[in-house]
Design an enzyme around this catalytic site. Structure first.
Site, PDB file in Angstrom:
ATOM      1  CG  ASN A  79      -5.331   7.512   6.427  1.00 11.42           C
ATOM      2  OD1 ASN A  79      -5.609   6.334   6.644  1.00 11.42           O
ATOM      3  ND2 ASN A  79      -5.985   8.254   5.564  1.00 11.42           N
TER       4      ASN A  79
ATOM      5  CD  GLU B  34       5.592 -33.042  26.583  1.00  9.63           C
ATOM      6  OE1 GLU B  34       4.901 -33.194  25.561  1.00  9.63           O
ATOM      7  OE2 GLU B  34       6.383 -32.095  26.743  1.00  9.63           O
TER       8      GLU B  34
ATOM      9  CG  HIS C  12       8.406  12.073   7.867  1.00 10.10           C
ATOM     10  ND1 HIS C  12       8.074  11.612   6.626  1.00 10.10           N
ATOM     11  CD2 HIS C  12       9.688  11.683   8.071  1.00 10.10           C
ATOM     12  CE1 HIS C  12       9.106  10.973   6.096  1.00 10.10           C
ATOM     13  NE2 HIS C  12      10.096  11.013   6.944  1.00 10.10           N
TER      14      HIS C  12
ATOM     15  CD  GLN D 275     -11.220   3.325   0.100  1.00 10.73           C
ATOM     16  OE1 GLN D 275     -11.218   3.374   1.330  1.00 10.73           O
ATOM     17  NE2 GLN D 275     -11.219   4.416  -0.649  1.00 10.73           N
TER      18      GLN D 275
ATOM     19  CB  SER E 254       8.329   8.966  11.149  1.00  8.39           C
ATOM     20  OG  SER E 254       9.586   8.552  10.714  1.00  8.39           O
TER      21      SER E 254
ATOM     22  CE1 TYR F 152      -3.638   2.420   0.106  1.00  8.70           C
ATOM     23  CE2 TYR F 152      -2.361   3.489   1.821  1.00  8.70           C
ATOM     24  CZ  TYR F 152      -3.392   3.512   0.895  1.00  8.70           C
ATOM     25  OH  TYR F 152      -4.154   4.640   0.755  1.00  8.70           O
TER      26      TYR F 152
ATOM     27  CG  ASP G 226      14.659   8.657   5.356  1.00  8.14           C
ATOM     28  OD1 ASP G 226      14.500   7.679   6.103  1.00  8.14           O
ATOM     29  OD2 ASP G 226      14.618   9.841   5.745  1.00  8.14           O
TER      30      ASP G 226
END
Lengths: 427, 427
Positions: A209, A410, A258, A186, A233, A124, A356
């Site tokens: 977000n 066991e 950021h 979505q 961040s 994404y 980065d």
């Protein structure tokens, strides 16, 4: 900017606190989005695109022509830069490939691990204020190196239905198989559930977000894995007397720009460097186009004067920063003391921007204190390690008694019997 | 036992379904337990111990004397078996330690990764029908090898306030620092929040019932990591004409005895082996002490006759079994075809019990189809990998332009400036 000089250790627990995140009640919204996508498929995606992003998308999948056009729209300079970054990131992530080591743990008992790529992964890439094609590099390169068969990418389009050409160009360059114009929760729902054109995937990567973050969390209830838990961040810079205040201030601001919730911590052991860095930060901030973000995030940020580098690292390990910059002499000496950090930048010329974009390390890193228990994204994030074992008849004779005794202790007699029946079988 | 001969591929999606888990509404119970533990500390733990396990515990922490006594209570034979298993598990997990590889991705740009142990980890060992000291081996050995500073263990006591001596002995042997008598969701809450004696940890490992599973999920909202998502145990056996039906049946039953919800899948390409394995399974089940569990879980299990080993592996990859046994000739040839599995057992003498106890591989593995996107527990589960980078002044000169161009294209000018200010600085 919150300034503390030689704070007592009992004040540290206050200083390491992240700015409190408003966690809104998103769950109902997210569940509704997943339900709609499950029921109505891409029709739901188009409606949400319009409702949330104001975007008019006709075809959800980016066409070949759009991808070819994207290349034309970028400058030669930018394409060369993307290529150099790709080369370095590829080199570093290739070095993470591990060989198969077969171990004979007992006579005729051979054990080893083999890597297999996660077959289908989804990336994404948010829209919004910055077109993060660098994140495409960071996620698609290791996915391709790992050998993932299906690498899909979702990103919201602009109002006219277009995705930034740098994102399209980079995705194509790094082996993304399909690109879709869908953003927000979505998009995560689509990659989780699958739709007419979008395949469901086994693991979802990438920033976003609060809706995207909540949707990734929710996706896990459908047995989809995610890269790591999210948070804003952050950077922590430790500077001694040989540090250069202009550089330190620039690094702090590169983190602060950021977003409103970014966090920046500056620690110095030298009063002069401390004061000059504060002054430089105030000076440089004025020249930044995104200085509204930077100002906001500086409000939550700490400038600390401490007694020694050891003390600074003790604080840093407690805070567990995503990025740690050691603008100090003899940084090699202090490396073993670093316990909790996402990525570490050594010396006056290793700025965070290098990692980065282009040095080769991955920029998808644990934030919000998760450097205590999570690693950043690497080749490992795109593979599973399967263990194998082969015991010959002799191998089982050798180890069988041990297994029988343990299984019996066991109370698991069928476990024991799986050995006994084989040992009895021998002539 | 559900028998299908040569099912069509469109029937496979039905066949790979796990038995449906009753997911009860646990969340309110779990939230309440966490709240009580947060508020009342160990007082709450003692009350929950009594309420849920009927256990009278006075001191929550296991004493030195109890641990020393445990050693006396175990047979020499069992102690030797535990030692041999420990040696093999240690050998295999030691082979997972990786060296530091420094990579010069560009001239004077050096990148590498270093491992750091997760400082504080918690191991949960259930009580109940089987005292799982083998799980102590599987979790404490790699934790100690990784260098975790604090390794704590929680396990419910019996009604008299005692923990099984095999668990205590194994924990002590493998470097567990503190052992606590607390079980269920309250144990997970204690390790998440910390109490008077129990330190909070950064990652929680270990199996458990539905309450423990739900509590581990909930612990993540407190930023604690967990080993992996949970599900019932399962095995898939693929057998050709050279397989031995007695062995196959014993392996299927060793999985089936785990619990009502265990799942067992048997696939053969040979009619004779297929029929005989069914017969053998029905015969062997009668002799098992835990045959109530085994019978229950066999109800949900599939016996499939398929056309070829390739087809069997295609099915297996779709199912993604926790354990995969290849009771076939030329198994080497088929290894590259295995995409999704937790751990693979090769040939007629590599029974699952070997890996469950003593061959050296880890038995904490992805269930419920999670072998598609998760690895089993290994040394990696106890470390974070931190990336490091050092750019000399020359290194930044070399890479700086690329970073500047990319940062500008993303609209992140402070990122660009962190480079520009350094490049300008040069004489």
């Amino acid at each position: 900017m919150q300034i503390s000089k030689y704070p007592q250790k009992n004040e540290w627990s206050e200083l390491i606190k992240r700015p409190i995140l408003k966690r809104e009640k998103l769950s109902e919204i997210i569940v509704d989005i997943f339900n709609q996508v499950e029921k109505k498929g891409e029709q739901a995606l188009l409606e949400f695109n319009k409702k949330f992003d104001g975007a008019e998308v006709k075809n959800i999948r980016v066409s070949k022509e759009e991808i070819e056009n994207a290349e034309q729209l970028l400058s030669r300079e930018l394409k060369n830069a993307i290529h150099q970054a790709k080369e370095n990131i590829t080199q570093f992530h290739t070095s993470q490939i591990t060989d198969i080591k077969k171990i004979e743990t007992s006579d005729n008992v051979i054990c080893w691990r083999e890597n297999r790529a996660i077959e289908k992964v989804g990336i994404y890439i948010p829209g919004g204020t910055a077109p993060l094609f660098s994140t495409v590099l960071m996620l698609a390169i290791p996915a391709q190196l790992a050998g993932c068969k299906e690498i899909i990418l979702c990103s919201p389009s602009d109002k006219n239905g277009n995705i930034n050409p740098a994102i399209l160009y980079t995705a194509q360059l790094c082996g993304v198989s399909k690109i879709f114009k869908v953003g927000g929760a979505q998009a995560i729902a689509a990659m989780t559930l699958g739709t007419e054109n979008i395949p469901n995937v086994y693991k979802i990567f990438g920033p976003g977000n609060q809706y995207v973050v909540a949707a990734k969390e929710y996706a896990q209830t459908y047995n989809v894995a995610i890269d790591m838990p999210a948070g804003p961040s952050e950077v922590l810079v430790i500077a001694d007397e040989q540090a250069i205040p202009e550089f330190c201030a620039a690094d702090l601001l590169s983190q602060a720009e950021h977003g409103n919730d970014s966090q920046v911590i500056f620690i110095s052991t030298d009063v002069k460097i401390f004061n000059e860095t504060i002054k430089e930060t105030e000076k440089q901030i004025k020249e930044l186009p995104r200085n509204d973000f930077a100002r906001q995030s500086l409000k939550n940020s700490h400038f600390l004067l401490l007694n020694s580098i050891d003390e600074a690292l003790e604080f840093s390990n407690l805070y567990a920063p995503e990025h740690l910059i050691l603008a100090i002499e003899n940084f090699e000496k202090y490396i073993p003391e670093i316990q909790n950090a996402g990525s570490v930048f050594l010396g006056n010329y290793s700025c965070e921007s290098a990692g980065d974009y282009a040095s080769g390390t991955n920029h998808t890193l644990p934030t919000n204190g998760f450097a205590k228990n999570y690693s950043g994204v690497s080749l490992d994030s795109f593979v599973k390690k399967i263990t194998f074992q082969h015991l010959s008849e002799k191998g089982l004779q050798n180890l069988g008694k041990t297994i029988e005794i343990m299984a019996e202790a066991e109370g698991l007699f069928a476990h024991k019997n799986a050995v006994s029946i084989r040992l009895k079988q021998e002539k």
